[in-house]
Design an enzyme around this catalytic site. Structure first.
Site, mmCIF file in Angstrom:
data_model
loop_
_atom_site.group_PDB
_atom_site.id
_atom_site.type_symbol
_atom_site.label_atom_id
_atom_site.label_comp_id
_atom_site.label_asym_id
_atom_site.label_seq_id
_atom_site.Cartn_x
_atom_site.Cartn_y
_atom_site.Cartn_z
ATOM 1 N N ASP A 79 0.839 -1.200 0.000
ATOM 2 C CA ASP A 79 0.000 0.000 0.000
ATOM 3 C C ASP A 79 0.877 1.254 0.000
ATOM 4 O OD1 ASP A 79 -1.803 2.040 0.699
ATOM 5 O OD2 ASP A 79 -3.028 0.669 1.898
ATOM 6 N N THR A 138 -5.131 14.470 -13.035
ATOM 7 C CA THR A 138 -6.211 14.403 -14.013
ATOM 8 C C THR A 138 -6.765 15.787 -14.351
ATOM 9 O OG1 THR A 138 -8.539 13.732 -14.215
ATOM 10 C CG2 THR A 138 -7.674 13.837 -11.994
ATOM 11 N N ASP A 139 -7.322 15.919 -15.547
ATOM 12 C CA ASP A 139 -7.983 17.181 -15.927
ATOM 13 C C ASP A 139 -9.223 17.440 -15.065
ATOM 14 O OD1 ASP A 139 -9.721 15.255 -16.987
ATOM 15 O OD2 ASP A 139 -9.736 16.085 -19.021
ATOM 16 N N GLU A 140 -9.695 16.401 -14.345
ATOM 17 C CA GLU A 140 -10.921 16.562 -13.559
ATOM 18 C C GLU A 140 -10.728 17.508 -12.377
ATOM 19 O OE1 GLU A 140 -13.271 13.082 -13.025
ATOM 20 O OE2 GLU A 140 -12.454 12.128 -14.808
ATOM 21 N N TYR A 193 -13.811 11.996 -6.029
ATOM 22 C CA TYR A 193 -12.606 11.544 -6.741
ATOM 23 C C TYR A 193 -11.729 12.743 -7.097
ATOM 24 C CZ TYR A 193 -9.716 10.438 -10.835
ATOM 25 O OH TYR A 193 -8.679 10.343 -11.725
ATOM 26 N N LYS A 207 -8.010 13.903 -5.753
ATOM 27 C CA LYS A 207 -6.869 14.099 -6.651
ATOM 28 C C LYS A 207 -6.318 15.520 -6.507
ATOM 29 C CE LYS A 207 -5.327 11.658 -9.289
ATOM 30 N NZ LYS A 207 -4.267 10.609 -9.128
ATOM 31 N N TYR A 230 -25.621 8.018 -19.222
ATOM 32 C CA TYR A 230 -26.101 8.924 -18.166
ATOM 33 C C TYR A 230 -26.753 10.182 -18.743
ATOM 34 C CZ TYR A 230 -23.016 6.360 -14.891
ATOM 35 O OH TYR A 230 -22.401 5.396 -14.131
ATOM 36 N N ARG A 250 -16.147 14.666 -23.132
ATOM 37 C CA ARG A 250 -14.841 14.283 -22.622
ATOM 38 C C ARG A 250 -13.838 14.388 -23.777
ATOM 39 N NH1 ARG A 250 -17.359 15.079 -18.769
ATOM 40 N NH2 ARG A 250 -17.632 13.826 -16.886
#
Ligand code: NAD
Ligand code: TYD
Length: 331
Positions: free
Chosen positions: A59, A123-125, A147, A151, A204, A211
């Site tokens: 981990d 991430t781009d998120e 999430y 990040k 959805y 995206r």
């Protein structure tokens, strides 16, 4: 170089390890992976006997395991993460642990052992939904789900360690990846494998979310370049440059699998569903990167890969996945 790759048994990490050992035949790789539901030794079965490759199960939140794995390492590339937005809405705990505390553990190890580089994969998120234009590296982070918030937490901590302790971190923020070995919870492998089984494709909301798709091997080349040529303390966006609405992507998948559009099943929208992601990738282009694969060709190759690797994905779609799928979609 001797690299410690964390999360190397997942989708992008496994593609990256194979990329590194192919393009830099003298490099060595230690893969530290916890083997969560998303980590799969089969992703790297071809390297099991390669003397340049070592696997350690563990981990990233465990400081001792991390420090042991760091022995003799020149750089770390951190892919280890909980990575699926829908799961972060159901059970966010593991996201906070791995995506924030895991980064902290790595930063402390890099600081203590004076490792020359930590490349943190983001991430781009983290920029949140962008209705118009494209996010630049200097834009503030505005994450909107557990999430992306986790990040963003990892990113901010990494940049703070650079700022305060000069821990040599560099960050990549890529757009949505697709390609071989992607766990079939993500939209492209889920829709491809459902289509091959003549099962409904759960789309959805109105299907108009956008995206920006990036072929995983192009991302691996970008990550490799940033690892070797990027500047400490900097963030590099890596975008595919191919923005598409989900419904258009879904129709393309149905066409490539030879299935009818009646398989599209509109379902309740994801809560807080980000409408659009888009990144400005000028900075990594200036470093010398550009995507080499055309979207249509890469999507076709990906569909062919899933057609030819049933033995890889069929076992993944039973057991744990089945329970998740029923809970998520009620299908
Ligand atoms: P993945 O879910 O396929 O793989 C994650 C890997 O990390 C698995 O092998 C898992 O076993 C391992 N892992 C999880 N928790 C761990 C822990 N505590 N300790 C050690 N290993 C652990 O994810 P992916 O799609 O390959 O994404 C890799 C990275 O890229 C993530 O950081 C993700 O946020 C980022 N990213 C992904 C995408 C995408 O489209 N998939 C886009 C942009 C950024
Ligand atoms: P996903 O692959 O989960 O990536 P992310 O949410 O990190 O961008 O989803 C990509 C897009 O596809 C996103 O707009 C949500 C949508 N989607 C569906 O419409 N149906 C699904 O079953 C899934 C998993 C995603």
């Amino acid at each position: 170089m001797k690299l410690l790759v964390t999360g190397g048994s997942g989708f992008i990490g496994s593609n990256f390890i194979r990329h590194v050992l192919t393009t830099h035949p003298d490099d060595r790789v230690v893969n530290l992976d916890k083997l969560t539901y998303a980590g799969n030794p089969a992703n790297l079965a071809d390297l099991e006997r390669d003397p340049r490759y070592t696997f350690v199960q563990g981990d990233v939140c465990d400081g001792k395991i991390v420090r042991d794995a760091c022995r003799g390492v020149d750089a770390i590339v951190n892919f280890a993460a909980e990575s699926h937005v829908d799961r972060s809405l159901m059970e966010p705990d593991a996201f906070l642990k791995t995506d924030v505390f895991g980064v902290f553990t790595l930063l402390e190890a890099v600081r203590e052992l004076k490792i020359a580089r930590l490349l943190h994969i983001s991430t781009d998120e983290v920029y949140g939904s962008v209705e118009r234009g494209s996010s630049r590296e200097s834009d503030p982070v505005r994450p909107s789900n557990p999430y992306s918030a986790s990040k963003a937490g990892g990113d901010l901590l990494a940049l703070a360690y650079w700022h305060t302790h000069r821990v040599p971190v560099v960050i990549t923020r890529s757009s949505n990846n697709f390609g071989p070995y992607q766990y079939p919870e993500k939209v492209i492998p889920l829709f491809v494998t459902n289509a091959l089984d003549d099962q409904p494709l759960p789309l959805y909301g109105d299907g108009r979310n956008v995206r920006d798709w990036l072929y995983v091997l192009d991302n691996c080349a970008g990550i490799d370049l940033v690892l070797r040529k990027g500047a400490d303390g900097e963030v590099y966006n890596i975008g595919g440059g191919h923005e598409v609405e989900n419904v258009v992507l879904t129709r393309q998948i149905l066409q490539l699998t030879g299935r009818p559009e009646t398989l599209i099943r509109p379902v309740k929208d994801r809560p807080g569903h980000d409408r659009r992601y888009s990144v400005d990738s000028k900075k990594v282009h200036q470093l010398g990167w550009t995507p080499r694969h055309r979207f249509g060709d890469a999507l076709r190759a990906t569909v062919e890969w899933y057609k030819g690797h049933e033995a890889w994905w069929r076992p993944l779609k039973s057991g744990e996945f089945r329970a998740y799928y029923e809970r998520q979609y009620g299908l």
